[in-house]
Design an enzyme around this catalytic site. Structure first.
Site, short mmCIF file in Angstrom:
data_model
loop_
_atom_site.label_atom_id
_atom_site.label_comp_id
_atom_site.label_asym_id
_atom_site.label_seq_id
_atom_site.Cartn_x
_atom_site.Cartn_y
_atom_site.Cartn_z
N LYS A 287 8.67 -5.38 -11.97
CA LYS A 287 9.48 -5.79 -13.13
C LYS A 287 10.68 -6.64 -12.73
O LYS A 287 11.07 -7.55 -13.45
CB LYS A 287 9.96 -4.58 -13.93
CG LYS A 287 10.69 -3.52 -13.15
CD LYS A 287 9.91 -2.26 -13.12
CE LYS A 287 10.40 -1.28 -12.11
NZ LYS A 287 9.64 -0.05 -12.13
N LYS B 8 13.07 -4.40 -18.09
CA LYS B 8 11.90 -4.13 -18.95
C LYS B 8 12.16 -4.61 -20.38
O LYS B 8 11.26 -5.18 -21.01
CB LYS B 8 11.58 -2.64 -18.94
CG LYS B 8 11.07 -2.18 -17.58
CD LYS B 8 11.04 -0.67 -17.47
CE LYS B 8 10.57 -0.23 -16.11
NZ LYS B 8 10.77 1.21 -15.87
N GLU C 254 1.24 -5.76 -16.98
CA GLU C 254 1.36 -4.63 -17.90
C GLU C 254 2.13 -3.47 -17.27
O GLU C 254 2.94 -2.80 -17.94
CB GLU C 254 -0.04 -4.14 -18.31
CG GLU C 254 -0.05 -3.07 -19.37
CD GLU C 254 0.54 -3.55 -20.70
OE1 GLU C 254 -0.09 -4.38 -21.35
OE2 GLU C 254 1.62 -3.08 -21.06
N PHE D 94 0.86 -1.19 0.00
CA PHE D 94 0.00 0.00 0.00
C PHE D 94 0.89 1.24 0.00
O PHE D 94 0.73 2.17 0.78
CB PHE D 94 -0.91 -0.01 1.24
CG PHE D 94 -2.21 0.75 1.04
CD1 PHE D 94 -3.21 0.25 0.23
CD2 PHE D 94 -2.42 1.97 1.67
CE1 PHE D 94 -4.39 0.94 0.04
CE2 PHE D 94 -3.60 2.68 1.50
CZ PHE D 94 -4.60 2.15 0.68
N GLU E 39 15.22 5.84 -7.06
CA GLU E 39 15.40 5.02 -5.87
C GLU E 39 16.45 5.67 -4.96
O GLU E 39 17.33 6.39 -5.44
CB GLU E 39 15.94 3.63 -6.29
CG GLU E 39 15.12 2.93 -7.34
CD GLU E 39 13.86 2.30 -6.79
OE1 GLU E 39 13.79 2.05 -5.57
OE2 GLU E 39 12.93 2.09 -7.57
N GLY F 3 4.65 6.80 -11.45
CA GLY F 3 3.66 7.60 -10.71
C GLY F 3 2.47 6.76 -10.29
O GLY F 3 2.17 5.73 -10.91
N1 LIG Z 1 6.15 3.81 -8.26
C1 LIG Z 1 6.03 3.71 -9.58
O1 LIG Z 1 5.86 4.72 -10.28
C2 LIG Z 1 6.07 2.36 -10.23
C3 LIG Z 1 5.92 2.27 -11.63
C4 LIG Z 1 5.93 1.00 -12.23
C5 LIG Z 1 6.09 -0.13 -11.44
N2 LIG Z 1 6.26 0.01 -10.08
C6 LIG Z 1 6.44 -1.20 -9.28
O2 LIG Z 1 5.33 -1.30 -8.40
C7 LIG Z 1 5.73 -1.94 -7.19
C8 LIG Z 1 5.35 -1.06 -6.00
O3 LIG Z 1 6.06 0.17 -6.12
P1 LIG Z 1 5.76 1.39 -5.13
O4 LIG Z 1 6.41 2.56 -5.73
O5 LIG Z 1 4.32 1.44 -4.79
O6 LIG Z 1 6.57 0.94 -3.82
P2 LIG Z 1 6.50 1.61 -2.38
O7 LIG Z 1 5.84 2.93 -2.42
O8 LIG Z 1 7.87 1.51 -1.79
O9 LIG Z 1 5.52 0.64 -1.54
C9 LIG Z 1 5.88 -0.68 -1.31
C10 LIG Z 1 4.81 -1.32 -0.47
O10 LIG Z 1 5.12 -2.71 -0.33
C11 LIG Z 1 4.90 -3.10 1.01
N3 LIG Z 1 5.70 -4.30 1.27
C12 LIG Z 1 7.05 -4.46 1.18
N4 LIG Z 1 7.37 -5.75 1.45
C13 LIG Z 1 6.21 -6.39 1.72
C14 LIG Z 1 5.88 -7.72 2.06
N5 LIG Z 1 6.82 -8.66 2.20
N6 LIG Z 1 4.58 -8.04 2.27
C15 LIG Z 1 3.60 -7.10 2.14
N7 LIG Z 1 3.85 -5.81 1.80
C16 LIG Z 1 5.14 -5.47 1.60
C17 LIG Z 1 5.30 -1.88 1.81
O11 LIG Z 1 4.71 -2.00 3.09
P3 LIG Z 1 4.82 -0.84 4.18
O12 LIG Z 1 3.85 0.22 3.68
O13 LIG Z 1 4.35 -1.47 5.42
O14 LIG Z 1 6.24 -0.39 4.18
C18 LIG Z 1 4.70 -0.76 0.96
O15 LIG Z 1 3.34 -0.57 1.28
C19 LIG Z 1 7.25 -2.17 -7.33
O16 LIG Z 1 7.48 -3.47 -7.78
C20 LIG Z 1 7.67 -1.17 -8.41
O17 LIG Z 1 8.81 -1.60 -9.13
C21 LIG Z 1 6.25 1.21 -9.48
#
Ligand SMILES: NC(=O)c1ccc[n+]([C@@H]2O[C@H](COP(=O)([O-])OP(=O)(O)OC[C@H]3O[C@@H](n4cnc5c(N)ncnc54)[C@H](OP(=O)(O)O)[C@@H]3O)[C@@H](O)[C@H]2O)c1
Length: 413
Positions: free
Chosen positions: A98, A198, A122, A13, A183, A296
């Site tokens: 990814k 990717k 996707e 989340f 990051e 985003g």
């Molecule tokens: N951000 C982007 O723009 C974007 C774009 C394309 C793809 N993605 C991909 O989407 C995914 C999520 O990215 P994000 O940016 O949303 O990451 P994020 O903001 O860092 O959030 C990660 C979430 O994962 C939770 N988490 C981590 N380990 C966990 C586990 N073992 N069990 C359950 N929950 C766990 C964290 O929990 P806590 O809240 O408790 O810390 C946090 O809520 C990644 O794989 C990323 O590569 C992201």
């Protein structure tokens, strides 16, 4: 086709997970609701109060009312365990991870076959751009010869800002981090790992090419400095980290991630900041161009939402090009028109990378060569010497003016 109402078990989340919660609340198009969310840190204050949070994965995986698992964590290892457990319990999966998809691609194929359930991803390549499903479905009959794209928003933001505002790499990286685009460990983005993950996924869907990201030649943007931006400005180019793959024969594909001087004639020229763009070239449709936000909360959640909707229609990737008998393989033995700048002491080594040289310039600080170089030797140069700035030239040849050519004696180095 039957459209089912979906009870979602959501893992994560953060940026995308909360984005999906908001997007689901704003749309009536998808018959789905988030039943429970598994997160990592129970102490963290959450922005919503109407969500059932847990830190116990089995509360989602073992719940018979939850029909699909949406995996949006930032932990690739945990993500793969979640996907395996979900499929074992008869639940289809949507993920945006990814790194996980790339590292476990072959296993994911086997698992989907074993359990006869889909894993859709996707959002894992170019976030909001619907490229995977297009490669899978639209380009099923029209043979693709090339894909080329800006697939990493963070490096595109850094390169755009550095070129436009004359800032150096460190300054633009700090800005990207403060805006949440990069990051905290920037190596994934700036060294091209993210783009290689990717490209690997895109190659599987575009050409049926099964490789690992580590097979892809990868040169990042760390060494690109003011000299390269000055060169780009003078020539009317921009510098982009470009992932590309193309057929070198009926059965072989070249695939690499290397910074490139992009001219105004390319559709990628106008893809700035955190936007992504992908060019496809096919036998009949010729050249097409997709662009959109590559990161985003909402853009990424929109791709996740589309996959959730697709699952409700029992959609799955068929991987037809992978199952095609005409297996393709990776070609690493070819030459590229490239610009290389190194400090003086590396001049001899840089020179040895080239098969032919068009332009060689030398000053007190370093040597800059453009010409035709082997991909393998470029990778070695980049791997062994972080100081080597390597940028692909746009087009077949760079223009050479007599004034630019200087006599070059190796013994002088
Ligand atoms: N951000 C982007 O723009 C974007 C774009 C394309 C793809 N993605 C991909 O989407 C995914 C999520 O990215 P994000 O940016 O949303 O990451 P994020 O903001 O860092 O959030 C990660 C979430 O994962 C939770 N988490 C981590 N380990 C966990 C586990 N073992 N069990 C359950 N929950 C766990 C964290 O929990 P806590 O809240 O408790 O810390 C946090 O809520 C990644 O794989 C990323 O590569 C992201």
């Amino acid at each position: 086709m039957n459209k089912q109402t979906l009870n979602i078990g959501l893992f994560g989340f953060g940026c995308v997970g909360y984005g999906l919660y908001q997007v689901l609340n704003k749309t009536n198009g998808v018959q789905a609701r988030i039943k429970k969310v598994c997160i990592k840190n129970p102490q963290k204050v959450r922005p919503v109060s109407d969500v059932d949070f847990t830190i116990t994965a089995s509360e989602l995986i073992d719940d018979p009312e939850i029909t699909i698992i949406v995996e949006l964590t930032d932990d690739a290892d945990a993500a793969f365990e979640i996907v395996k457990a979900a499929l074992k319990q008869g639940k289809g999966v949507v993920t945006a991870n990814k790194k996980m998809v790339s590292e476990h691609f072959a296993e994911l194929l086997d698992l989907q076959k074993q359990y006869q359930l889909p894993v859709l991803y996707e959002a894992a390549a170019c976030a909001s751009i619907p490229i995977i499903r297009n490669l899978e479905e639209y380009y099923d009959n029209d043979t693709l010869s090339r894909i080329e794209g800006i697939v990493n928003g963070s490096t595109n933001f850094i390169l755009s800002k550095a070129l436009n505002e004359g800032l150096d790499f460190g300054e633009t990286l700090s800005i990207a981090q403060s805006l949440g685009y990069a990051e905290s460990n920037p190596s994934l983005d700036v060294d091209g790992f993210d783009a290689a993950y990717k490209l690997q996924i895109l190659c599987a869907h575009a050409f049926g090419l099964l490789i690992s990201a580590s097979d892809i030649t990868r040169i990042g943007i760390r060494s690109i400095g003011q000299e390269e931006f000055r060169y780009a400005r003078e020539k009317g180019f921009k510098i982009k980290l470009v992932a590309q793959a193309f057929k070198t024969s009926e059965q072989s594909i070249a695939a690499f991630v290397i910074p490139k001087f992009v001219s105004a004639q390319s559709p990628l020229f106008g893809v700035d900041d955190v936007y992504n763009g992908v060019i496809t070239e096919t036998a009949f449709a010729d050249r097409q161009f997709f662009s959109g936000k590559g990161a985003g909360a909402y853009p990424t959640a929109s791709a996740v939402l589309s996959d959730i909707s697709a699952l409700s229609y029992n959609y799955r990737y068929e991987y037809k090009k992978i199952h095609n008998a005409n297996a393709t393989e990776l070609d690493t033995d070819f030459r590229l028109q490239v610009y290389v700048r190194v400090p003086l002491e590396l001049g001899k080594i840089a020179h040895s990378v080239f098969d032919s040289i068009d332009v060689l310039q030398q000053d007190k600080k370093g040597i800059c060569i453009t010409g035709l170089a082997s991909l393998q030797r470029l990778q070695e140069l980049s791997g062994n010497f972080q100081e080597a700035a390597i940028v692909l030239c746009d087009g077949e040849k760079t223009s050479v003016t007599t004034a630019e050519i200087q006599t070059f004696e190796l013994s002088e180095l």
